[in-house]
Write a protein that holds these residues in place. Sequence first.
Motif, PDB file in Angstrom:
ATOM      1  N   VAL A 139       8.252   5.086  -1.980  1.00  0.00           N
ATOM      2  CA  VAL A 139       7.738   6.461  -2.028  1.00  0.00           C
ATOM      3  C   VAL A 139       6.261   6.583  -1.681  1.00  0.00           C
ATOM      4  N   ARG A 140       5.505   5.512  -1.774  1.00  0.00           N
ATOM      5  CA  ARG A 140       4.061   5.561  -1.552  1.00  0.00           C
ATOM      6  C   ARG A 140       3.680   6.138  -0.197  1.00  0.00           C
ATOM      7  N   PRO A 141       4.350   5.790   0.908  1.00  0.00           N
ATOM      8  CA  PRO A 141       3.947   6.360   2.205  1.00  0.00           C
ATOM      9  C   PRO A 141       4.025   7.888   2.254  1.00  0.00           C
ATOM     10  N   ALA A 142       4.830   8.495   1.413  1.00  0.00           N
ATOM     11  CA  ALA A 142       4.945   9.956   1.412  1.00  0.00           C
ATOM     12  C   ALA A 142       3.634  10.622   0.999  1.00  0.00           C
ATOM     13  N   PHE A 143       2.775   9.923   0.265  1.00  0.00           N
ATOM     14  CA  PHE A 143       1.519  10.512  -0.173  1.00  0.00           C
ATOM     15  C   PHE A 143       0.527  10.666   0.971  1.00  0.00           C
ATOM     16  N   THR A 144       0.633   9.845   1.998  1.00  0.00           N
ATOM     17  CA  THR A 144      -0.292   9.950   3.121  1.00  0.00           C
ATOM     18  C   THR A 144       0.296  10.722   4.286  1.00  0.00           C
ATOM     19  N   ALA A 145       1.586  11.017   4.250  1.00  0.00           N
ATOM     20  CA  ALA A 145       2.228  11.777   5.326  1.00  0.00           C
ATOM     21  C   ALA A 145       1.873  13.251   5.192  1.00  0.00           C
ATOM     22  N   GLU A 146       1.917  13.945   6.293  1.00  0.00           N
ATOM     23  CA  GLU A 146       1.700  15.390   6.277  1.00  0.00           C
ATOM     24  C   GLU A 146       2.830  16.048   5.487  1.00  0.00           C
ATOM     25  N   PRO A 147       2.497  17.005   4.631  1.00  0.00           N
ATOM     26  CA  PRO A 147       3.581  17.678   3.906  1.00  0.00           C
ATOM     27  C   PRO A 147       4.478  18.440   4.862  1.00  0.00           C
ATOM     28  N   THR A 204      -8.869  11.499 -11.087  1.00  0.00           N
ATOM     29  CA  THR A 204     -10.076  12.039 -10.468  1.00  0.00           C
ATOM     30  C   THR A 204      -9.986  12.158  -8.958  1.00  0.00           C
ATOM     31  N   THR A 205      -8.826  11.995  -8.370  1.00  0.00           N
ATOM     32  CA  THR A 205      -8.736  12.088  -6.912  1.00  0.00           C
ATOM     33  C   THR A 205      -7.656  13.068  -6.475  1.00  0.00           C
ATOM     34  N   ASP A 206      -7.989  13.758  -5.399  1.00  0.00           N
ATOM     35  CA  ASP A 206      -7.003  14.614  -4.730  1.00  0.00           C
ATOM     36  C   ASP A 206      -6.742  14.098  -3.318  1.00  0.00           C
ATOM     37  N   ASP A 207      -7.469  13.050  -2.920  1.00  0.00           N
ATOM     38  CA  ASP A 207      -7.354  12.502  -1.579  1.00  0.00           C
ATOM     39  C   ASP A 207      -6.038  11.745  -1.418  1.00  0.00           C
ATOM     40  N   PRO A 208      -5.193  12.124  -0.461  1.00  0.00           N
ATOM     41  CA  PRO A 208      -3.903  11.445  -0.286  1.00  0.00           C
ATOM     42  C   PRO A 208      -4.038   9.945  -0.028  1.00  0.00           C
ATOM     43  N   GLU A 209      -5.060   9.533   0.727  1.00  0.00           N
ATOM     44  CA  GLU A 209      -5.258   8.106   0.991  1.00  0.00           C
ATOM     45  C   GLU A 209      -5.572   7.367  -0.311  1.00  0.00           C
ATOM     46  N   GLN A 210      -6.416   7.968  -1.135  1.00  0.00           N
ATOM     47  CA  GLN A 210      -6.782   7.354  -2.413  1.00  0.00           C
ATOM     48  C   GLN A 210      -5.574   7.329  -3.348  1.00  0.00           C
ATOM     49  N   GLN A 211      -4.777   8.383  -3.345  1.00  0.00           N
ATOM     50  CA  GLN A 211      -3.575   8.404  -4.175  1.00  0.00           C
ATOM     51  C   GLN A 211      -2.622   7.290  -3.765  1.00  0.00           C
ATOM     52  N   SER A 212      -2.470   7.099  -2.476  1.00  0.00           N
ATOM     53  CA  SER A 212      -1.613   6.031  -1.985  1.00  0.00           C
ATOM     54  C   SER A 212      -2.166   4.669  -2.385  1.00  0.00           C
ATOM     55  N   ALA A 213      -3.492   4.509  -2.307  1.00  0.00           N
ATOM     56  CA  ALA A 213      -4.111   3.239  -2.710  1.00  0.00           C
ATOM     57  C   ALA A 213      -3.915   2.983  -4.205  1.00  0.00           C
ATOM     58  N   ILE A 214      -3.979   4.037  -5.004  1.00  0.00           N
ATOM     59  CA  ILE A 214      -3.747   3.896  -6.444  1.00  0.00           C
ATOM     60  C   ILE A 214      -2.310   3.444  -6.700  1.00  0.00           C
ATOM     61  N   LEU A 215      -1.366   4.042  -5.984  1.00  0.00           N
ATOM     62  CA  LEU A 215       0.033   3.634  -6.147  1.00  0.00           C
ATOM     63  C   LEU A 215       0.247   2.204  -5.671  1.00  0.00           C
ATOM     64  N   GLN A 216      -0.459   1.794  -4.614  1.00  0.00           N
ATOM     65  CA  GLN A 216      -0.368   0.414  -4.134  1.00  0.00           C
ATOM     66  C   GLN A 216      -0.888  -0.544  -5.216  1.00  0.00           C
ATOM     67  N   GLN A 217      -2.008  -0.184  -5.837  1.00  0.00           N
ATOM     68  CA  GLN A 217      -2.562  -1.021  -6.904  1.00  0.00           C
ATOM     69  C   GLN A 217      -1.596  -1.078  -8.087  1.00  0.00           C
ATOM     70  N   LEU A 218      -0.981   0.051  -8.419  1.00  0.00           N
ATOM     71  CA  LEU A 218       0.001   0.069  -9.510  1.00  0.00           C
ATOM     72  C   LEU A 218       1.196  -0.809  -9.158  1.00  0.00           C
ATOM     73  N   THR A 219       1.627  -0.764  -7.907  1.00  0.00           N
ATOM     74  CA  THR A 219       2.736  -1.613  -7.462  1.00  0.00           C
ATOM     75  C   THR A 219       2.405  -3.084  -7.685  1.00  0.00           C
ATOM     76  N   GLU A 220       1.189  -3.476  -7.320  1.00  0.00           N
ATOM     77  CA  GLU A 220       0.773  -4.862  -7.528  1.00  0.00           C
ATOM     78  C   GLU A 220       0.751  -5.202  -9.017  1.00  0.00           C
ATOM     79  N   GLN A 221       0.303  -4.258  -9.825  1.00  0.00           N
ATOM     80  CA  GLN A 221       0.259  -4.501 -11.273  1.00  0.00           C
ATOM     81  C   GLN A 221       1.667  -4.627 -11.854  1.00  0.00           C
ATOM     82  N   LEU A 222       2.603  -3.840 -11.343  1.00  0.00           N
ATOM     83  CA  LEU A 222       3.989  -3.957 -11.814  1.00  0.00           C
ATOM     84  C   LEU A 222       4.571  -5.312 -11.445  1.00  0.00           C
ATOM     85  N   ARG A 223       4.239  -5.787 -10.247  1.00  0.00           N
ATOM     86  CA  ARG A 223       4.713  -7.123  -9.856  1.00  0.00           C
ATOM     87  C   ARG A 223       4.072  -8.200 -10.729  1.00  0.00           C
ATOM     88  N   ASN A 224       2.809  -8.020 -11.086  1.00  0.00           N
ATOM     89  CA  ASN A 224       2.159  -8.952 -12.013  1.00  0.00           C
ATOM     90  C   ASN A 224       2.843  -8.902 -13.377  1.00  0.00           C
TER      91      ASN A 224
END
Length: 178
Positions: free
Chosen positions: A139-147, A77-97
């Motif tokens: 790869v997560r920082p690439a989502f917030t960087a300018e294309p 439900t998001t197209d916002d790059p900041e939100q996409q990066s936050a989702i990937l950060q949350q997934l990263t934490e879940q993978l570590r869990n």
Amino acid sequence: MHDVARALADQIPGAAPRDVTVTFAVRRQAAAQHHYRSRGGPVTVYAQALHAQLYGLPTDDQPLPAALDALLQAAHTTDDPEQQSAILQQLTEQLRNAAEILQWARNHAHWRQLPSPAWEWLRDATDQMRALADGLDTVRPAFTAEPPTLAAPPQPVRQPIGQKAAATNAAPSTGRHR
């Protein structure tokens, strides 16, 4: 907001808003114009956004869900790059869990003297979860960087007509002459 969610959920009689998802797509005649995009997700999320938009209210910046199924809904439900990066950060934490849980299972497999292949599989799975988490950190920082801006495609090299004809005449003939 609850009234909007209830009204949307009432499209499926008896369903609770938390159990209903919505999907938006453009008409076939306009699909190419909008790059064949579609969106969807929990009706409650769309009701909140619609309510805020209609009444000029700020949207709640709620923390991302921890459950993977809810995180998947947020990702859709998001197209916002900041939100996409936050989702990937949350997934990263879940993978570590998940890696910690697998390590716990590996330790218990060892203590319970389970067959060696079970312990080895759990060891490999733990390592893979950690590698996935490390890769997402990369790869997560690439989502917030300018294309990157696309460079102009390379132009084909053109030969003068005289040189092209000379090159074709110099090629040996492989066919039969009549």
